[in-house]
Design an enzyme around this catalytic site. Sequence first.
Site, PDB file in Angstrom:
ATOM      1  N   HIS A  73      -3.676  -5.050   0.936  1.00 43.64           N
ATOM      2  CA  HIS A  73      -2.999  -5.233   2.214  1.00 43.64           C
ATOM      3  C   HIS A  73      -2.972  -7.093   2.260  1.00 43.64           C
ATOM      4  O   HIS A  73      -3.896  -7.325   3.083  1.00 43.64           O
ATOM      5  CB  HIS A  73      -3.680  -4.747   3.231  1.00 43.64           C
ATOM      6  CG  HIS A  73      -3.412  -3.353   3.377  1.00 43.64           C
ATOM      7  ND1 HIS A  73      -2.281  -2.844   4.233  1.00 43.64           N
ATOM      8  CD2 HIS A  73      -3.750  -2.043   3.054  1.00 43.64           C
ATOM      9  CE1 HIS A  73      -2.013  -1.420   4.369  1.00 43.64           C
ATOM     10  NE2 HIS A  73      -3.100  -1.149   3.581  1.00 43.64           N
ATOM     11  N   CYS A 108       0.839  -1.039   0.178  1.00 37.85           N
ATOM     12  CA  CYS A 108       0.106  -0.113   0.106  1.00 37.85           C
ATOM     13  C   CYS A 108       0.651   1.288   0.005  1.00 37.85           C
ATOM     14  O   CYS A 108       1.532   1.616  -0.893  1.00 37.85           O
ATOM     15  CB  CYS A 108      -0.850  -0.075   1.002  1.00 37.85           C
ATOM     16  SG  CYS A 108      -2.225   1.125   1.020  1.00 37.85           S
ATOM     17  N   GLU A 118      -1.415  -8.807   4.421  1.00 40.33           N
ATOM     18  CA  GLU A 118      -1.277  -9.257   5.810  1.00 40.33           C
ATOM     19  C   GLU A 118      -2.448  -8.999   6.607  1.00 40.33           C
ATOM     20  O   GLU A 118      -2.580  -9.416   7.695  1.00 40.33           O
ATOM     21  CB  GLU A 118      -0.037  -8.328   6.364  1.00 40.33           C
ATOM     22  CG  GLU A 118      -0.341  -6.785   6.729  1.00 40.33           C
ATOM     23  CD  GLU A 118      -0.731  -5.804   5.607  1.00 40.33           C
ATOM     24  OE1 GLU A 118      -0.886  -4.751   5.914  1.00 40.33           O
ATOM     25  OE2 GLU A 118      -0.801  -6.173   4.427  1.00 40.33           O
TER      26      GLU A 118
END
Length: 220
Positions: free
Chosen positions: A166, A102, A168
């Site tokens: 994202h 990002c 994660e």
Amino acid sequence: MKVEREKRYALLLAAKDSEYVKKVYGGYFNVFVAAFGEEGERWDLFRVVEGEFPDMNELQNYDGFVVSGSPYDAYGNDYWILNLCFLLQTIDNLQKKVLGICFGHQVLCRALGGKVGKAQTALSIIECHQDEVWEVPMGAEVIAFSDKTGVEMFTIGDHILGIQGHPEYTKDILNSLIDRLLNNDSIERGFAEDVKSKLQIAEPDRKCWEKICRNFLKGR
């Protein structure tokens, strides 16, 4: 018998830990290591958003770096952002692996000669970005794009990978983020409820994305 050197990675954290992530996961560092780390590796944390950077003389000892997301603008001129750009240029010269997520994707692009700016579409929760890459650096290859974002992923050689999303984030972190943005009046309630309902039906294929990121960092 040959003993393999311990793999060493660093997280360049460009955001402060949210109260939710601190309480549930102990901080974003643990979220990233759980997503991208493997047994037998060493991971170091540098809170670049607070001006904490690795020693330039130590960079050669790392196998790879991950640059996190951030609420800050990648095109901003805050001292730590400019310092991060210089660091990324240095790491690129060393041909070390760098994974940008990002904001990390955007600032990596900026540092290496590309252009970033305000996104032309509404805020997306899954990707959580108000900015986007406008033009990739010379020599970069765009490997993914969408209707709303012209550069979802880009690579440079085999050592640079930028991802706008994202990979994660878990579903509960996303829900917490939605609540925080709603409470800050950053998004409208109807939009927040719509995104939450979509998350209940389906969420991004995190395991697949985590594998992509791990394979990149480990050079597989």
